[in-house]
Each structure stands twice: as C-alpha cells, then as structure tokens.
Scaffold this motif. Structure first.
Motif, PDB file in Angstrom:
ATOM      1  N   ALA A   1     -45.265  -7.497  -8.502  1.00  0.00           N
ATOM      2  CA  ALA A   1     -45.464  -7.184  -9.992  1.00  0.00           C
ATOM      3  C   ALA A   1     -44.120  -7.861 -10.662  1.00  0.00           C
ATOM      4  CB  ALA A   1     -45.433  -5.719 -10.489  1.00  0.00           C
ATOM      5  N   ALA A   2     -44.130  -8.274 -11.944  1.00  0.00           N
ATOM      6  CA  ALA A   2     -43.172  -8.494 -13.006  1.00  0.00           C
ATOM      7  C   ALA A   2     -43.301  -8.118 -14.319  1.00  0.00           C
ATOM      8  CB  ALA A   2     -43.215 -10.331 -12.674  1.00  0.00           C
ATOM      9  N   THR A   3     -42.200  -7.432 -14.565  1.00  0.00           N
ATOM     10  CA  THR A   3     -42.138  -6.838 -15.973  1.00  0.00           C
ATOM     11  C   THR A   3     -41.055  -7.281 -16.884  1.00  0.00           C
ATOM     12  OG1 THR A   3     -40.795  -5.170 -15.349  1.00  0.00           O
ATOM     13  CG2 THR A   3     -43.105  -4.756 -15.301  1.00  0.00           C
ATOM     14  N   GLY A   4     -41.197  -7.482 -17.916  1.00  0.00           N
ATOM     15  CA  GLY A   4     -40.249  -8.205 -19.084  1.00  0.00           C
ATOM     16  C   GLY A   4     -40.197  -7.086 -20.420  1.00  0.00           C
ATOM     17  N   ARG A   5     -39.717  -7.649 -21.261  1.00  0.00           N
ATOM     18  CA  ARG A   5     -39.731  -6.697 -22.623  1.00  0.00           C
ATOM     19  C   ARG A   5     -40.301  -7.483 -23.502  1.00  0.00           C
ATOM     20  NH1 ARG A   5     -33.995  -5.287 -23.780  1.00  0.00           N
ATOM     21  NH2 ARG A   5     -33.819  -7.583 -24.689  1.00  0.00           N
ATOM     22  N   GLY A   6     -41.151  -6.818 -24.277  1.00  0.00           N
ATOM     23  CA  GLY A   6     -41.783  -7.578 -25.472  1.00  0.00           C
ATOM     24  C   GLY A   6     -41.171  -7.449 -26.700  1.00  0.00           C
ATOM     25  N   ALA A   7     -41.671  -8.228 -27.800  1.00  0.00           N
ATOM     26  CA  ALA A   7     -41.042  -8.010 -29.106  1.00  0.00           C
ATOM     27  C   ALA A   7     -40.544  -7.000 -29.782  1.00  0.00           C
ATOM     28  CB  ALA A   7     -41.893  -8.897 -30.129  1.00  0.00           C
ATOM     29  N   ASP A   8     -41.820  -5.767 -29.277  1.00  0.00           N
ATOM     30  CA  ASP A   8     -41.333  -4.375 -29.890  1.00  0.00           C
ATOM     31  C   ASP A   8     -40.327  -3.652 -28.919  1.00  0.00           C
ATOM     32  OD1 ASP A   8     -42.835  -4.327 -27.631  1.00  0.00           O
ATOM     33  OD2 ASP A   8     -44.391  -3.292 -28.590  1.00  0.00           O
ATOM     34  N   GLY A   9     -39.770  -4.109 -27.802  1.00  0.00           N
ATOM     35  CA  GLY A   9     -38.885  -3.676 -27.174  1.00  0.00           C
ATOM     36  C   GLY A   9     -39.514  -2.898 -25.851  1.00  0.00           C
TER      37      GLY A   9
ATOM     38  N   SER B   1     -47.672 -10.528 -15.888  1.00  0.00           N
ATOM     39  CA  SER B   1     -48.728 -11.009 -15.151  1.00  0.00           C
ATOM     40  C   SER B   1     -50.000 -11.220 -16.152  1.00  0.00           C
ATOM     41  CB  SER B   1     -49.279 -10.215 -14.021  1.00  0.00           C
ATOM     42  OG  SER B   1     -49.931  -8.791 -14.470  1.00  0.00           O
ATOM     43  N   THR B   2     -49.752 -10.696 -17.473  1.00  0.00           N
ATOM     44  CA  THR B   2     -50.911 -10.718 -18.460  1.00  0.00           C
ATOM     45  C   THR B   2     -50.496 -11.654 -19.575  1.00  0.00           C
ATOM     46  OG1 THR B   2     -49.754  -8.762 -19.711  1.00  0.00           O
ATOM     47  CG2 THR B   2     -51.161  -8.171 -18.283  1.00  0.00           C
ATOM     48  N   VAL B   3     -49.302 -12.226 -19.385  1.00  0.00           N
ATOM     49  CA  VAL B   3     -49.024 -13.438 -20.271  1.00  0.00           C
ATOM     50  C   VAL B   3     -48.703 -14.745 -19.690  1.00  0.00           C
ATOM     51  CG1 VAL B   3     -48.195 -11.849 -21.764  1.00  0.00           C
ATOM     52  CG2 VAL B   3     -46.548 -12.930 -20.124  1.00  0.00           C
ATOM     53  N   LYS B   4     -48.861 -15.819 -20.496  1.00  0.00           N
ATOM     54  CA  LYS B   4     -48.772 -17.319 -20.028  1.00  0.00           C
ATOM     55  C   LYS B   4     -47.336 -17.595 -20.145  1.00  0.00           C
ATOM     56  CE  LYS B   4     -53.666 -18.541 -20.373  1.00  0.00           C
ATOM     57  NZ  LYS B   4     -54.638 -19.535 -20.761  1.00  0.00           N
ATOM     58  N   ALA B   5     -46.519 -17.201 -21.246  1.00  0.00           N
ATOM     59  CA  ALA B   5     -45.271 -17.683 -21.587  1.00  0.00           C
ATOM     60  C   ALA B   5     -44.164 -16.653 -22.060  1.00  0.00           C
ATOM     61  CB  ALA B   5     -45.402 -18.643 -22.821  1.00  0.00           C
ATOM     62  N   TYR B   6     -43.061 -16.763 -21.822  1.00  0.00           N
ATOM     63  CA  TYR B   6     -42.126 -15.642 -22.055  1.00  0.00           C
ATOM     64  C   TYR B   6     -40.865 -16.186 -22.540  1.00  0.00           C
ATOM     65  CZ  TYR B   6     -39.350 -11.416 -20.880  1.00  0.00           C
ATOM     66  OH  TYR B   6     -38.524 -10.390 -21.016  1.00  0.00           O
TER      67      TYR B   6
END
Length: 682
Positions: free
Chosen positions: A513-521, A527-532
């Motif tokens: 798994a890989a997690t980041g932080r969205g625009a809303d924090g 794994s559900t997005v193509k760009a970050y």
C-alpha cells in the motif's frame, strides 16, 4: 508531511558541540540538508546529515563519506565548498558552504526557457567549476539543474558530489545506474561506465533544457528515456524554439554526441571553445561571468573597448577626480591691478558734504565687496542645503527612495497588493503563475523582483500565484519490491518512514500500500490516483510476509518462531483434538488488524483425543443393533462375536438378542476410534 520540518527532531539539535541546526532546506535519497550555525566561527553553514535508516548500510556510508572527500579536494569559486565531515551517534554528516538562493531547476520552472545569453552565462560558470573537478581527476556523474545553485548575490555554484568518483574508477555500477535518468550518457546506459565525457553529455542535455524549457527525451517509464539516450541523436534546440544561435546548436550537438570520442574530452576543452567564440556572441549583447564574484555583466558586442563600438564617444571616460584651479588672491579679474605707482583715483574735497578721503573710500569699497561676497556665499550655502535636503527627502522617505520588497508568500493576492502598495510600490495588473510544492494553490508564491530585494519606490512588482505542486505521474507501486519503488519515488516525492505489517498475500519486502495527503489534508490512497503533487509525502506499507504457521508445533517451538519475526506468544488455551497429539498446537489467531511487529498471537494446544465413558443406558439390556448404534454415535468402533446357536440362522438375531455386557465394561474410559466388544446370551 507527517515528519516535516516543524516536527523534525534534528531542528534545534547541537551536533558535535559546534553546529546548531536551525531549519531544514531539502531532503534527498541519502541525506537531509539543514541550515545550521557554526557557533565556533559564528557563521551560517549547510549541514548534510545521512538518513538514519542508512546508517547500517556500509555501502551508503562509504558513498556519503566519498562525497565529502571528493568535494574537499576541490577549491573553486564555482564549486560549493566543504568545511568539515564527521559522525555522531552513528550519524554521518558533511558541513558545507551555505548558498542562499535558488537552483537552476527553480529558475526553469519559473521562466520555462532562458535566453541564449542567460544559458551561456550559467553554462560557462558551471564549466569553470567542473573543469576544476576534471583537472583533479573527479567525475561528478550526477549533473542536473537541481545541483546548480544560483545565489542571491549572483554567484553560480555546482554542488552535490554524492555520486562523484575518480576518473580511473570507470567500472560498471552493477544492478542499478547512478545519476538521474534524464541526463545519463549513452555509455552509462549501455555499459554503466562514466568518465569526464559523461559529464559533458549531461551538460549538453542541460543546455538544451535551458534553451527550450524541456528535456529532449520523454517517456512514461524510465527505461523508455534510457533507450532514447542510447539509440537516438539529441535534436537541435533551434528545431524546438526560434532564436537559438547556430553556435549554441553546434555546442549542444558536440556535447551530446553518442560516441564519447566525438565530444569534448573534458570541461576545460569545452570552456576554451566557448571563449574562442566569445567575439561571435549571440544577439546585440554578450554575457560574461566575472571572477571571482561571478557577477553577470552585459557588454557591447564586438569585443572592443569602450570607444570601439558603433556610436561610442571618442573622448576618454570621465574620472571621479575633479581638478580645481585656485584663483590668484592678489589679482581681481574684474578690474585692473592697482600697483604702487598706479595713478590715484579722484579725490573728494573736504568741502563736499560726506566726502571721504581717497584712503577711506578705498576701505569702504573693499568692505562693501566683502559684504556682497559674504551674502553671496551664504545664499549659495542655503541653496545647497535646500537642494541636499530635497535630494535626501526624495531618495529617503520621498517618492524616489529605496524600499525592501516585503515577503508576501502564502498570502492572498489582495493581501499581497495591500502590503506592497503600503511600501510605495506598484503591483502589476496581471499576475503570473508557477508550481509551488509548499504554498497552497491560489495563494501568492513569490514576487518579481523577489522578496527582500531593495528597489526604488514606485517600482512595479509582479505577483506570482501558486498553482500548487507540479503533478507527477506515479509509477507502479503496489506489488513491487521496496527497493524498486523507493528508487522510482525518491527524486520527486518526500518519502516518510515505511510501515511494516504481515500479509499472507505478499512476499516479504513487497509494497502492499502507498498513502499520501490530499488537497484537503486527508489521507490519500495513492493506488487510486495516476498523478501526485511534487515533494508530496509518501508513506509505503511493506509486507513482512505471512504470520508463521504454528499448527503442529509445541509451545516452545512456536515461541521461537514468533520471536524470529517480532511477534509475541499470547494466550494459551487447550481443547481435545482427535487428529493433533497432546501438547501440540491445534490453531493460532491474532486479534490485531493489521498484524504488525509486537502483535500477540493466541494459540490453542491439543489435549489429545476426547475421552469417552462407556454408558450403561442404551447399551446393556438393549438389542445388539441398538447398542451398536449408541456406541458408534459416540465415535467408537463396535465388535459383535458371531452367534453359534443354530437357531440364529433362522431370524435376525442382532435385532432380537439383548446385550448383557461390554468389553471394556460399562463406566470404562475410552477414546474416539477405540473398539468395544458386546456380550450377549446365545
């Protein structure tokens, strides 16, 4: 970013009782760079500290120390200086010269492409520093815009010798290629070998990028770009943008030749070639780097002196000294000199009222002249004082004074305009935009000119608005080996500390798994997005493999197996089991989800087969068939001796004859599968 500069444990720490860490500047694959204060010499320095998780990796430690040794051997105005190197608490560090400013990458992101003069200016400075390294037998091997520093005072410096090696160490790098893929020379891609000509190739790619605003080769995967480096010819910059002089086209083609023998042999040869073409400058002006300060000067083309250009004045330049010719105090130029034998003027006779003697008249005339001169001098002084006061007011608090541009980064556009106009500055009607990994989208990212610059009041300042971080395509992550994912993400994103958990579906050291932080924090599943967003935080979850299978093991064996993987033996319960011998584990379970190191594993231990007491009811007194059914229902085997009475052959004797006893007897303890023999009267 989970672990950001605000919560970084290194901030405020004193290293080696000398370097006080102030703030974080940048984070790379091997180390993090901090701004620190050398309390002994009272100066600001940049200190590079190797990541803690690499401290046990001897190869990384040797590469880190090699950077310090390589850079310390060099001393040049265009190279970042190294002051010190050491280790504390198993943490290696390098102390370097602090260069306040931006990188060439920042400049390219802001302006997209540079003018030929600007590109030539930067290239010449980088070549000068690189020539010093090549002369010392050192190959940089990681030239890219991120490693070219543009100081606020105009200096241009080359840094980051983390991949540097001696020119004699031209062996393959092994399983992975060192350096950034976009600037790798064909020989590094195909053979893994590098020398000074590999640096020249990277400089050619950088020159192309400065002139056009983009790299010559693009691809969705790194290997696609590497293939183009190895098999294609770099196009000319003039094919992508207009206005590139032929001299720079030739320079790019020469530096990026696929055959290393067709390139300049080192930075000195390329620098000397550029110096030979100085007279054939691009455009009306040429750009020169003045040493040692590396200030940029725009000089008239033609290479002549101040008076050799078209339309240049023929007279020599004025100097700062002004000649003063003293007046002969004995001679008044306004009237002829009166000598000792000069005829006297007309006398006033004593009969005329108020008449003066000739001597008194001369004294009166002299006094009048002196008074006139005094008033004239006073008037001049007053006028000069008023002029000086006016000039001081104009260039001080008045409209012609200088002010420092306030820092408005992170504020709204309206707030920024108010702050700028409060300082007597004008704001341009149109705003610019740029990618910014720190400032939120829609907020002010920077100003042009930059904050803290001193400018005249009334100067027009352009506000640059943040577009948010530059979005970068994500490679395949889930299901890939940790080392592959780390290498693919480390240059563009900020990797956080990895999380580890047990997984029955993924081998050990595989990213699950890989997690980041969205625009809303909020937490974002990558794994559900193509760009970050560039420099965004990335936390990888890595598999520890499946939980060990404990079935059939003893408690001692299970404890040892769990200790090996960081798990703890928890509660133990017992139950009867017909298939597992007594003392061995029947099953195991973990309450935690996900299962991580330190989780407890509960086990069920076998007590052996279930004991059975032979009942009397349903057996003794019951028919043979009834007793047989009762005992088989308990999991027992039943044996019935054959009937020897001749009458048994004439009827169903098992359904008629009663059971008189059992072997073992009623009340005896047996186990599932044991055989019980029935007795009956014949």
């Amino acid at each position: 970013m989970s672990t950001n500069a605000a919560t970084d444990p290194m901030i405020g720490r004193m290293i080696d009782q000398r370097y006080r860490v102030r703030s974080r500047i940048a984070r790379g694959g091997m180390a993090t760079v901090y701004l620190a204060t050398d309390v002994r010499l009272e100066r600001r320095v940049a200190i590079k500290i190797m990541h803690g998780h690499l401290a046990d990796d001897q190869a990384f430690r040797e590469r880190f120390i090699q950077e310090a040794r390589s850079a310390a051997r060099l001393s040049h105005p265009n190279l970042v200086g190294v002051y010190d190197q050491g280790a504390e608490d198993d943490t290696a560090y390098i102390v370097m010269e602090y260069i306040p400013g931006i990188t060439l990458r920042d400049l390219l992101q802001e302006h997209h492409a540079l003018t030929p003069e600007q590109a030539t200016d930067i290239l010449r400075a980088v070549l000068a520093g690189l020539a010093s390294a090549h002369r010392a037998g050192i190959v940089h091997r990681d030239l890219k815009p991120e490693n070219v520093l543009l100081a606020d005072d105009g200096r241009i410096k080359l840094g980051d010798f983390g991949l540097a090696r001696a020119t004699t160490a031209n062996t393959a790098t092994g399983a992975a290629l060192l350096g950034t893929i976009a600037y790798l020379s064909p020989e590094l891609v195909t053979r893994g070998a590098a020398d000074s000509r590999s640096d020249i190739y990277a400089l050619g790619i950088m020159l192309y990028e400065m002139l056009t605003g983009e790299q010559p080769y693009k691809g969705d995967q790194p290997m696609q770009i590497a293939y183009q480096h190895a098999n294609d010819t770099v196009p000319l910059p003039s094919a992508a943008v207009d206005g590139v002089p032929p001299e720079l086209d030739d320079l790019v083609a020469w530096a990026t030749a696929r055959n290393p023998d067709d390139r300049p042999r080192d930075a000195r040869e390329m620098l000397d070639h550029m110096a030979g073409n100085q007279q054939r400058a691009t455009g009306q002006y040429r750009t020169a780097v003045l040493r040692p300060e590396n200030a940029t000067a725009i000089l008239p083309s033609g290479g002549g002196g101040a008076g050799s250009g078209a339309g240049a004045p023929a007279s020599p330049p004025a100097t700062d000294a002004t000649a003063v010719i003293p007046r002969d105090r004995a001679t008044d130029p306004g009237r002829p000199a009166r000598g000792r034998n000069a005829p006297p003027g007309p006398r006033r006779t004593g009969s005329q009222p108020g008449a003066l003697s000739p001597a008194a008249q001369r004294l009166a005339d002299l006094s009048g002249k002196r008074r006139k001169r005094g008033w004239a001098a006073l008037a001049i002084v007053v006028v000069l004082a008023l002029v000086a006061a006016g000039i001081a007011f104009w260039f001080g608090p008045g409209p012609g004074g200088n002010v420092r541009i306030p820092a408005v980064a992170g504020k709204s556009v309206s707030q920024a305009r108010q702050l700028l106009e409060a300082q007597g500055l004008h704001t341009a009607s149109k705003t610019g935009t740029r990618f910014d990994a720190v400032v939120a989208k829609g907020q002010v990212s920077a100003t042009e000119p930059a904050a803290a610059r001193e400018v005249r009041k009334g100067t027009a300042v352009r506000i640059v608005v943040s577009n948010g971080p530059r979005m970068i395509a994500l490679p395949a992550i889930v299901g890939q080996p940790l080392s592959t994912v780390t290498a693919a993400l480390d240059d563009d994103f900020e990797l956080q500390d990895d999380r580890y958990q047990f997984s029955a579906d993924a081998p050990e050291d595989t990213v699950i798994a890989a997690t980041g932080r969205g625009a809303d924090g909020e937490r974002l599943d990558l794994s559900t997005v193509k760009a970050y967003g560039e420099t965004g935080p990335v936390t990888l979850t890595v598999s520890l493999g499946p939980v060990p299978d404990l079935a059939g093991k003893t408690v001692e064996q299970a404890t040892a197996a769990l200790d090996d993987v960081g798990l703890v033996l928890g509660a133990q319960s017992e139950e009867y089991d017909e298939s597992v011998p007594q003392g061995q584990i029947v099953s195991a379970s973990v309450q935690d989800s996900p299962v991580v190191r330190g989780s407890t594993v509960d086990v069920v231990v076998s007590k052996g087969p279930t004991p059975i007491v032979i009942p009397e009811d349903g057996v003794v007194g019951a028919t043979i068939n009834e007793a047989t059914a009762t005992l088989r229902g308990l999991g027992l085997q039943v044996s019935v001796p054959d009937c020897t009475n001749i009458l048994c052959g004439f009827y169903d004797w098992k359904s008629k004859l009663p059971v008189t006893g059992t072997d073992p007897g009623v009340g005896a303890t047996v186990h599932r599968g044991d055989t019980v023999t029935l007795a009956y009267d014949q």
